[in-house]
Write an enzyme that holds these catalytic residues in place. Sequence first.
Site, PDB file in Angstrom:
ATOM      1  N   SER A 116       5.901  -8.777   1.284  1.00 26.35           N
ATOM      2  CA  SER A 116       4.433  -8.842   2.060  1.00 26.35           C
ATOM      3  C   SER A 116       5.020  -9.324   2.122  1.00 26.35           C
ATOM      4  O   SER A 116       5.379 -11.348   1.703  1.00 26.35           O
ATOM      5  CB  SER A 116       4.276  -8.066   0.888  1.00 26.35           C
ATOM      6  OG  SER A 116       2.728  -8.912   1.364  1.00 26.35           O
TER       7      SER A 116
ATOM      8  N   GLU B 119       1.853 -10.928   1.719  1.00 24.85           N
ATOM      9  CA  GLU B 119       0.773 -12.062   1.161  1.00 24.85           C
ATOM     10  C   GLU B 119       1.596 -12.908  -0.030  1.00 24.85           C
ATOM     11  O   GLU B 119       1.283 -13.641  -0.600  1.00 24.85           O
ATOM     12  CB  GLU B 119       0.732 -10.513  -0.159  1.00 24.85           C
ATOM     13  CG  GLU B 119      -0.423  -9.656   0.330  1.00 24.85           C
ATOM     14  CD  GLU B 119      -1.593 -10.607   0.415  1.00 24.85           C
ATOM     15  OE1 GLU B 119      -2.093 -11.321  -0.556  1.00 24.85           O
ATOM     16  OE2 GLU B 119      -2.534 -10.953   1.280  1.00 24.85           O
TER      17      GLU B 119
ATOM     18  N   TYR C  66      -0.422  -9.545  -7.191  1.00 23.11           N
ATOM     19  CA  TYR C  66       0.359  -8.344  -5.917  1.00 23.11           C
ATOM     20  C   TYR C  66       1.064 -10.182  -5.537  1.00 23.11           C
ATOM     21  O   TYR C  66       2.735  -9.944  -5.291  1.00 23.11           O
ATOM     22  CB  TYR C  66      -0.621  -7.637  -4.970  1.00 23.11           C
ATOM     23  CG  TYR C  66       0.473  -7.722  -4.135  1.00 23.11           C
ATOM     24  CD1 TYR C  66       1.102  -6.051  -4.444  1.00 23.11           C
ATOM     25  CD2 TYR C  66       0.340  -8.201  -2.729  1.00 23.11           C
ATOM     26  CE1 TYR C  66       2.090  -5.527  -2.849  1.00 23.11           C
ATOM     27  CE2 TYR C  66       0.804  -7.673  -1.864  1.00 23.11           C
ATOM     28  CZ  TYR C  66       1.736  -5.748  -2.211  1.00 23.11           C
ATOM     29  OH  TYR C  66       2.926  -5.594  -1.129  1.00 23.11           O
TER      30      TYR C  66
HETATM   31  P1  NAP Z   1       1.131   2.728  -0.779  1.00 21.64           P
HETATM   32  O1  NAP Z   1       0.518   3.611   0.105  1.00 21.64           O
HETATM   33  O2  NAP Z   1      -0.049   2.462  -1.500  1.00 21.64           O
HETATM   34  O3  NAP Z   1       2.044   3.614  -1.351  1.00 21.64           O
HETATM   35  C1  NAP Z   1       2.982   3.028  -2.687  1.00 21.64           C
HETATM   36  C2  NAP Z   1       3.752   4.068  -3.029  1.00 21.64           C
HETATM   37  O4  NAP Z   1       4.246   3.237  -4.230  1.00 21.64           O
HETATM   38  C3  NAP Z   1       2.550   5.672  -3.238  1.00 21.64           C
HETATM   39  O5  NAP Z   1       3.627   6.676  -2.746  1.00 21.64           O
HETATM   40  C4  NAP Z   1       2.660   5.369  -4.655  1.00 21.64           C
HETATM   41  O6  NAP Z   1       2.694   6.477  -5.319  1.00 21.64           O
HETATM   42  C5  NAP Z   1       3.551   4.967  -4.869  1.00 21.64           C
HETATM   43  N1  NAP Z   1       3.811   3.423  -7.061  1.00 21.64           N
HETATM   44  C6  NAP Z   1       2.427   3.202  -6.943  1.00 21.64           C
HETATM   45  N2  NAP Z   1       2.949   2.699  -8.670  1.00 21.64           N
HETATM   46  C7  NAP Z   1       3.553   3.296  -8.665  1.00 21.64           C
HETATM   47  C8  NAP Z   1       4.231   3.534  -9.878  1.00 21.64           C
HETATM   48  N3  NAP Z   1       4.127   2.925 -11.251  1.00 21.64           N
HETATM   49  N4  NAP Z   1       5.543   4.318 -10.326  1.00 21.64           N
HETATM   50  C9  NAP Z   1       6.062   4.956  -8.975  1.00 21.64           C
HETATM   51  N5  NAP Z   1       5.457   5.066  -7.947  1.00 21.64           N
HETATM   52  C10 NAP Z   1       4.864   4.135  -7.788  1.00 21.64           C
HETATM   53  O7  NAP Z   1       1.826   1.559  -0.107  1.00 21.64           O
HETATM   54  P2  NAP Z   1       2.803   1.039   1.876  1.00 21.64           P
HETATM   55  O8  NAP Z   1       1.589   0.789   2.521  1.00 21.64           O
HETATM   56  O9  NAP Z   1       3.321   3.221   2.252  1.00 21.64           O
HETATM   57  O10 NAP Z   1       3.544  -0.235   1.432  1.00 21.64           O
HETATM   58  C11 NAP Z   1       5.385   0.972   1.119  1.00 21.64           C
HETATM   59  C12 NAP Z   1       5.691  -0.556   0.391  1.00 21.64           C
HETATM   60  O11 NAP Z   1       5.719  -1.963   1.377  1.00 21.64           O
HETATM   61  C13 NAP Z   1       4.388  -0.761  -1.068  1.00 21.64           C
HETATM   62  O12 NAP Z   1       5.789  -1.781  -2.020  1.00 21.64           O
HETATM   63  C14 NAP Z   1       3.269  -2.364  -0.873  1.00 21.64           C
HETATM   64  O13 NAP Z   1       3.702  -3.059  -1.527  1.00 21.64           O
HETATM   65  C15 NAP Z   1       4.508  -2.848   0.848  1.00 21.64           C
HETATM   66  N6  NAP Z   1       4.204  -3.023   1.854  1.00 21.64           N
HETATM   67  C16 NAP Z   1       2.612  -3.319   2.485  1.00 21.64           C
HETATM   68  C17 NAP Z   1       2.699  -3.492   3.837  1.00 21.64           C
HETATM   69  C18 NAP Z   1       1.283  -2.639   4.618  1.00 21.64           C
HETATM   70  O14 NAP Z   1       0.667  -2.993   5.399  1.00 21.64           O
HETATM   71  N7  NAP Z   1       1.728  -1.409   4.214  1.00 21.64           N
HETATM   72  C19 NAP Z   1       2.775  -4.394   3.919  1.00 21.64           C
HETATM   73  C20 NAP Z   1       3.542  -5.024   3.186  1.00 21.64           C
HETATM   74  C21 NAP Z   1       4.723  -4.717   2.253  1.00 21.64           C
HETATM   75  P3  NAP Z   1       1.829   7.330  -6.028  1.00 21.64           P
HETATM   76  O15 NAP Z   1       1.434   7.775  -4.898  1.00 21.64           O
HETATM   77  O16 NAP Z   1       2.282   8.102  -7.143  1.00 21.64           O
HETATM   78  O17 NAP Z   1       0.508   6.562  -6.185  1.00 21.64           O
HETATM   79  N1  GDD Z   2      -9.568  -3.952   1.039  1.00 21.36           N
HETATM   80  C1  GDD Z   2     -10.559  -4.059   1.946  1.00 21.36           C
HETATM   81  N2  GDD Z   2     -12.170  -3.521   1.788  1.00 21.36           N
HETATM   82  N3  GDD Z   2     -10.293  -5.189   1.872  1.00 21.36           N
HETATM   83  C2  GDD Z   2     -11.181  -6.436   3.048  1.00 21.36           C
HETATM   84  C3  GDD Z   2     -12.921  -5.676   2.746  1.00 21.36           C
HETATM   85  C4  GDD Z   2     -13.353  -4.259   2.382  1.00 21.36           C
HETATM   86  O1  GDD Z   2     -14.269  -4.259   2.219  1.00 21.36           O
HETATM   87  N4  GDD Z   2     -13.693  -7.068   3.376  1.00 21.36           N
HETATM   88  C5  GDD Z   2     -13.250  -7.292   4.034  1.00 21.36           C
HETATM   89  N5  GDD Z   2     -11.796  -7.115   3.064  1.00 21.36           N
HETATM   90  C6  GDD Z   2     -10.687  -8.291   4.013  1.00 21.36           C
HETATM   91  C7  GDD Z   2     -10.042  -8.144   2.742  1.00 21.36           C
HETATM   92  O2  GDD Z   2     -10.343  -9.470   1.656  1.00 21.36           O
HETATM   93  C8  GDD Z   2      -8.309  -8.964   3.110  1.00 21.36           C
HETATM   94  O3  GDD Z   2      -8.353 -10.880   3.599  1.00 21.36           O
HETATM   95  C9  GDD Z   2      -8.278  -8.726   4.725  1.00 21.36           C
HETATM   96  O4  GDD Z   2     -10.074  -7.823   4.523  1.00 21.36           O
HETATM   97  C10 GDD Z   2      -7.216  -7.238   4.622  1.00 21.36           C
HETATM   98  O5  GDD Z   2      -7.152  -6.702   2.874  1.00 21.36           O
HETATM   99  P1  GDD Z   2      -6.714  -4.565   2.987  1.00 21.36           P
HETATM  100  O6  GDD Z   2      -7.108  -3.982   3.831  1.00 21.36           O
HETATM  101  O7  GDD Z   2      -6.793  -4.650   1.489  1.00 21.36           O
HETATM  102  O8  GDD Z   2      -4.749  -5.688   3.317  1.00 21.36           O
HETATM  103  P2  GDD Z   2      -4.178  -6.802   2.306  1.00 21.36           P
HETATM  104  O9  GDD Z   2      -4.132  -8.012   3.669  1.00 21.36           O
HETATM  105  O10 GDD Z   2      -4.926  -7.203   1.499  1.00 21.36           O
HETATM  106  O11 GDD Z   2      -2.976  -6.291   1.537  1.00 21.36           O
HETATM  107  C11 GDD Z   2      -1.893  -5.416   2.314  1.00 21.36           C
HETATM  108  O12 GDD Z   2      -1.426  -6.256   3.214  1.00 21.36           O
HETATM  109  C12 GDD Z   2      -0.219  -6.887   2.613  1.00 21.36           C
HETATM  110  C13 GDD Z   2       0.471  -7.492   3.091  1.00 21.36           C
HETATM  111  O13 GDD Z   2       0.039  -8.697   3.919  1.00 21.36           O
HETATM  112  C14 GDD Z   2      -2.124  -4.411   2.237  1.00 21.36           C
HETATM  113  O14 GDD Z   2      -0.887  -3.393   2.393  1.00 21.36           O
HETATM  114  C15 GDD Z   2      -0.368  -5.227   1.107  1.00 21.36           C
HETATM  115  O15 GDD Z   2       0.267  -3.990  -0.092  1.00 21.36           O
HETATM  116  C16 GDD Z   2       0.266  -5.532   1.735  1.00 21.36           C
HETATM  117  O16 GDD Z   2       1.537  -6.479   1.134  1.00 21.36           O
END
Ligand code: NAP
Ligand code: GDD
Length: 327
Positions: free
Chosen positions: A128, A130, A152
Amino acid sequence: MYKKALITGITGQDGSYLTEFLLKKNYKVHGLVRRVALEDGNHRLWRLRHLLTRITLHPASLESYASLVKLIQKIKPHEVYHLGAQSYVDYSFKDEFSTLNTNINGTHYILSALKEFSPKTKFYFAGSSEMFGKVRQVPQSEKTPFYPRSVYGISKVAGYDLTRNYREAYNMFCCSGILFNHESPRRGFEFVTRKITHAVARIKFGLQNDLRLGNMDAKRDWGHAEDYVEAMWLMLNKKKPNDYVISTGKQYSVRDFAKLAFELVDLDYKKFIKIEKNLYRPSEVRSLLGDCRKAKKELKWKPKYDFKKLVQDMVKADLEFVEKEGY
Ligand code: NAP
Ligand code: GDD
């Protein structure tokens, strides 16, 4: 001969798009799910509903090495996409222990089980942006040092290092995608983009009066999940394993996202948003911007969505969702 893929986190946003992508490529798709997902399928399998007859779901636990060994021995997958994680950054401040346990041990157990019982399986780790946290360089590439700002982020750095070390120490085909934020109509409601587009639709239909947000100045490099799952597959289908940044190379603030989302339904965001200090994070990642030249060159990967198309897609889907579901 068809290929078998095992996806952890198959019920999540990326898991569902990746499943569709792999089915189109004639893979047999297996998914690891928590047992509760099978017990409460209506609620917990909503993203996979249209795919359920074409995939096999296995109840198992990322926190149990034994259950992962059994699963890997049973499936003998050609490819493992390890997406399962506690993925909500804000929650990782509230529950450090389970975030570290699931995200670090889960990754370690799968890698270790593969090494012992299926060492030829290719492994994808969901790294990520992050991990860059308080960024040391702009834009961020594969060479940028990490400085995570949340548990995280720390857990993802550990997963990234484990993945690299299994590649180097045991010659396994292990890759990390360093993916920047990617969104879609299937995004969880707790993430800021979906929180905004869902609220926009509810406000338009008169179900909500305002939207409470935290730091609107935070900047992200936002792409579409549909584009990003293709990059995961491309990584595992290269000749050699490597790590890649996946991003759009464009940056927008939370405010930019909200402004456009409200504009799309002819509303002025300023009239509806209220800032709440308790939605700010103890340590914020203020700005992320990716440099994905390596992926473009070596994987020939190119996103199809830009920022405007992404916001349009999410607002349109949420208008339909709220109209149909009524909430
Ligand atoms: P998501 O929608 O939150 O999905 C997370 C998945 O992980 C769900 O299927 C959840 O299952 C499963 N999970 C969580 N805790 C678990 C546990 N204890 N045991 C088994 N399964 C578990 O996330 P996503 O956006 O698809 O992201 C997929 C991956 O990419 C994650 O690893 C995330 O950290 C990473 N990532 C995401 C982004 C982004 O912007 N979306 C960017 C960079 C990296 P349940 O449905 O059962 O909760
Ligand atoms: N969730 C949330 N809710 N975020 C807020 C809010 C709110 O009400 N208001 C402002 N934000 C700001 C957060 O402080 C952050 O800076 C930004 O919006 C994005 O927040 P999220 O959408 O929660 O995503 P994230 O960037 O923290 O994390 C996501 O992206 C990562 C990759 O950079 C997640 O998908 C992570 O799993 C992923 O790794």
